[in-house]
Design a protein around this motif. Structure first.
Motif, PDB file in Angstrom:
ATOM      1  N   ILE A 218       0.869  -1.174   0.000  1.00 31.83           N
ATOM      2  CA  ILE A 218       0.000   0.000   0.000  1.00 31.83           C
ATOM      3  C   ILE A 218       0.906   1.224   0.000  1.00 31.83           C
ATOM      4  N   PHE A 219       0.788   2.010  -1.061  1.00 31.11           N
ATOM      5  CA  PHE A 219       1.618   3.199  -1.212  1.00 31.11           C
ATOM      6  C   PHE A 219       0.741   4.442  -1.177  1.00 31.11           C
ATOM      7  N   SER A 220       1.177   5.459  -0.430  1.00 36.19           N
ATOM      8  CA  SER A 220       0.438   6.720  -0.358  1.00 36.19           C
ATOM      9  C   SER A 220       1.429   7.873  -0.348  1.00 36.19           C
ATOM     10  N   GLY A 221       0.901   9.093  -0.565  1.00 33.95           N
ATOM     11  CA  GLY A 221       1.750  10.277  -0.614  1.00 33.95           C
ATOM     12  C   GLY A 221       1.998  10.779  -2.020  1.00 33.95           C
ATOM     13  N   ILE A 222       1.224  10.258  -2.985  1.00 37.39           N
ATOM     14  CA  ILE A 222       1.366  10.679  -4.384  1.00 37.39           C
ATOM     15  C   ILE A 222       0.428  11.860  -4.633  1.00 37.39           C
ATOM     16  N   TYR A 223       0.967  12.951  -5.162  1.00 42.62           N
ATOM     17  CA  TYR A 223       0.206  14.202  -5.287  1.00 42.62           C
ATOM     18  C   TYR A 223      -0.076  14.557  -6.748  1.00 42.62           C
ATOM     19  N   LYS A 224      -1.342  14.698  -7.060  1.00 43.86           N
ATOM     20  CA  LYS A 224      -1.849  15.104  -8.376  1.00 43.86           C
ATOM     21  C   LYS A 224      -1.546  14.040  -9.451  1.00 43.86           C
ATOM     22  N   THR A 225      -2.239  14.184 -10.573  1.00 41.69           N
ATOM     23  CA  THR A 225      -2.203  13.147 -11.601  1.00 41.69           C
ATOM     24  C   THR A 225      -0.824  12.994 -12.244  1.00 41.69           C
ATOM     25  N   GLY A 226      -0.068  14.073 -12.306  1.00 40.27           N
ATOM     26  CA  GLY A 226       1.272  13.990 -12.896  1.00 40.27           C
ATOM     27  C   GLY A 226       2.147  13.018 -12.120  1.00 40.27           C
ATOM     28  N   GLU A 227       2.126  13.133 -10.798  1.00 34.36           N
ATOM     29  CA  GLU A 227       2.903  12.217  -9.970  1.00 34.36           C
ATOM     30  C   GLU A 227       2.337  10.804 -10.038  1.00 34.36           C
ATOM     31  N   LEU A 228       1.005  10.699 -10.114  1.00 32.39           N
ATOM     32  CA  LEU A 228       0.379   9.379 -10.195  1.00 32.39           C
ATOM     33  C   LEU A 228       0.829   8.647 -11.450  1.00 32.39           C
ATOM     34  N   ILE A 229       0.822   9.329 -12.584  1.00 32.66           N
ATOM     35  CA  ILE A 229       1.248   8.706 -13.839  1.00 32.66           C
ATOM     36  C   ILE A 229       2.707   8.252 -13.748  1.00 32.66           C
ATOM     37  N   LYS A 230       3.538   9.096 -13.176  1.00 35.51           N
ATOM     38  CA  LYS A 230       4.954   8.743 -13.041  1.00 35.51           C
ATOM     39  C   LYS A 230       5.129   7.548 -12.109  1.00 35.51           C
ATOM     40  N   PHE A 231       4.378   7.530 -11.018  1.00 32.71           N
ATOM     41  CA  PHE A 231       4.501   6.429 -10.059  1.00 32.71           C
ATOM     42  C   PHE A 231       4.005   5.115 -10.670  1.00 32.71           C
ATOM     43  N   LEU A 232       2.925   5.170 -11.439  1.00 33.11           N
ATOM     44  CA  LEU A 232       2.424   3.981 -12.119  1.00 33.11           C
ATOM     45  C   LEU A 232       3.473   3.432 -13.092  1.00 33.11           C
ATOM     46  N   GLU A 236       5.191  -0.275 -13.003  1.00 33.08           N
ATOM     47  CA  GLU A 236       5.189  -1.152 -14.171  1.00 33.08           C
ATOM     48  C   GLU A 236       6.605  -1.617 -14.508  1.00 33.08           C
ATOM     49  N   GLU A 237       7.557  -0.726 -14.386  1.00 31.81           N
ATOM     50  CA  GLU A 237       8.952  -1.073 -14.662  1.00 31.81           C
ATOM     51  C   GLU A 237       9.467  -2.135 -13.696  1.00 31.81           C
ATOM     52  N   ARG A 238       8.865  -2.221 -12.521  1.00 32.52           N
ATOM     53  CA  ARG A 238       9.282  -3.190 -11.504  1.00 32.52           C
ATOM     54  C   ARG A 238       8.322  -4.374 -11.421  1.00 32.52           C
ATOM     55  N   ASN A 239       7.465  -4.490 -12.434  1.00 32.30           N
ATOM     56  CA  ASN A 239       6.547  -5.624 -12.575  1.00 32.30           C
ATOM     57  C   ASN A 239       5.492  -5.671 -11.470  1.00 32.30           C
ATOM     58  N   ASP A 250      -6.704  15.598  -4.426  1.00 32.30           N
ATOM     59  CA  ASP A 250      -5.541  15.481  -5.310  1.00 32.30           C
ATOM     60  C   ASP A 250      -4.415  14.611  -4.746  1.00 32.30           C
ATOM     61  N   TRP A 251      -4.640  13.985  -3.598  1.00 31.31           N
ATOM     62  CA  TRP A 251      -3.673  13.027  -3.068  1.00 31.31           C
ATOM     63  C   TRP A 251      -4.142  11.626  -3.422  1.00 31.31           C
ATOM     64  N   TYR A 252      -3.189  10.737  -3.737  1.00 31.30           N
ATOM     65  CA  TYR A 252      -3.522   9.387  -4.175  1.00 31.30           C
ATOM     66  C   TYR A 252      -2.842   8.334  -3.304  1.00 31.30           C
ATOM     67  N   ALA A 253      -3.540   7.197  -3.171  1.00 33.58           N
ATOM     68  CA  ALA A 253      -2.969   6.014  -2.534  1.00 33.58           C
ATOM     69  C   ALA A 253      -3.322   4.810  -3.389  1.00 33.58           C
ATOM     70  N   LEU A 254      -2.439   3.802  -3.388  1.00 33.27           N
ATOM     71  CA  LEU A 254      -2.619   2.645  -4.252  1.00 33.27           C
ATOM     72  C   LEU A 254      -2.387   1.344  -3.492  1.00 33.27           C
ATOM     73  N   ARG A 255      -3.188   0.342  -3.814  1.00 31.92           N
ATOM     74  CA  ARG A 255      -2.925  -1.031  -3.402  1.00 31.92           C
ATOM     75  C   ARG A 255      -2.325  -1.726  -4.606  1.00 31.92           C
ATOM     76  N   VAL A 256      -1.153  -2.347  -4.447  1.00 37.77           N
ATOM     77  CA  VAL A 256      -0.485  -2.949  -5.589  1.00 37.77           C
ATOM     78  C   VAL A 256      -0.072  -4.389  -5.274  1.00 37.77           C
ATOM     79  N   VAL A 257       0.040  -5.196  -6.333  1.00 34.03           N
ATOM     80  CA  VAL A 257       0.502  -6.583  -6.218  1.00 34.03           C
ATOM     81  C   VAL A 257       1.474  -6.858  -7.356  1.00 34.03           C
ATOM     82  N   LYS A 258       2.165  -7.992  -7.251  1.00 29.82           N
ATOM     83  CA  LYS A 258       3.064  -8.385  -8.315  1.00 29.82           C
ATOM     84  C   LYS A 258       2.282  -8.726  -9.571  1.00 29.82           C
ATOM     85  N   ASN A 259       2.796  -8.342 -10.700  1.00 29.62           N
ATOM     86  CA  ASN A 259       2.154  -8.608 -11.986  1.00 29.62           C
ATOM     87  C   ASN A 259       2.607  -9.974 -12.483  1.00 29.62           C
ATOM     88  N   LEU A 260       1.794 -10.993 -12.220  1.00 27.11           N
ATOM     89  CA  LEU A 260       2.186 -12.374 -12.555  1.00 27.11           C
ATOM     90  C   LEU A 260       1.972 -12.660 -14.042  1.00 27.11           C
TER      91      LEU A 260
END
Length: 260
Positions: A218-232, A236-239, A250-260
């Motif tokens: 669970i990652f949080s602390g991402i601000y506005k869509t520009g940062e969200l796109i960069k963080f996504l 993706e680069e780390r699978n 304008d603050w974002y948090a994400l639940r993420v898992v490994k891309n199998l």
């Protein structure tokens, strides 16, 4: 009473503690990494160790008035210690957080978003890693949601100290181990990793966090869509891929898992 608003860089926070031993109010944390703090004084200050934004006269109020319960969701509320006996919160998960110098009292959007995602996660019997623990608020919720073992780390020794104190207030000190350190110092993997940081910090430590993720992060602390796109893109680069993204002011948090 006089109120002084100062702007300072993240690396100057420790100097602020030294300059104002009586304490200060953390007013705002900017996405640029700068902070705005408020210092209250009965006497006019002569020396300004930081950039002064403005000086104003305020009516004295009991400082406890500024710390009210924060309702995170239908299930979770953050309260200061003097609200413990309040029966209005009997049906919620109560997180007792004393006002202090560590970031994470539950007032900031990034903390609330991380709490919301964490409370939705099945934590029963899980090992949890809390990166940048601040006040320990996320670790405490994890403990109250059934996590069996939590490691809370922060580079700020004051954060470690306050996490330990707040864990005791919530009677979960046996489950939470707080220590000074960085993700690279942590050994092994954890079922759930939670990190409420900022994009510039994620850019520095994400590669150290990724190997610790066994199942979910669970990652949080991402601000506005520009940062969200960069963080996504970074994920993706780390699978890794997001399974849920939530937003508030304008603050974002994400639940993420490994891309199998």
């Amino acid at each position: 009473m006089l109120k002084y608003l100062f702007k300072l860089r993240e690396e100057e926070i420790l100097k602020a503690y030294e300059s104002f031993p009586e304490g200060f109010e953390m007013v705002e944390r900017k996405p640029t990494g700068e902070y705005v703090i408020a210092v209250y004084s009965e006497n006019r200050l002569k020396d300004f160790p930081f950039h002064l934004i403005r000086e104003e006269e305020v009516v004295y109020r009991d400082w406890k008035e500024y710390y009210k319960p924060v309702t995170v969701s239908d299930r979770t509320v953050v309260i200061p210690p003097w609200e413990v006996a309040n029966e209005a919160f009997a049906d919620k998960t109560v997180l007792v957080i004393k006002p202090g110098k560590a970031f994470g009292t539950g007032l900031h959007e990034s903390t609330q978003l991380a709490l919301k995602l964490l409370e939705e996660e099945n934590l029963e019997g899980k090992r949890v890693l809390d990166v940048g623990c601040g006040s320990g608020i996320l670790s405490i919720l994890a403990a109250k949601r059934g996590a069996k073992e939590i490691l809370a780390i922060d580079i700020d020794p004051l954060a470690v100290e306050e996490t330990e104190e707040n864990a005791q207030l919530n009677k979960v000190e046996k489950v939470i181990k707080a220590q000074r350190g960085e993700p690279k110092d942590v050994e092994g993997t954890y079922g759930v990793v939670v990190a409420n940081l900022e994009l510039p910090i994620f850019e520095k430590v994400l590669d150290d966090i990724v190997p610790k993720i066994e199942e979910v992060a669970i990652f949080s602390g991402i601000y506005k869509t520009g940062e969200l796109i960069k963080f996504l893109q970074m994920l993706e680069e780390r699978n890794f891929k997001p399974t849920k993204v939530i937003e508030k002011n304008d603050w974002y948090a994400l639940r993420v898992v490994k891309n199998l």
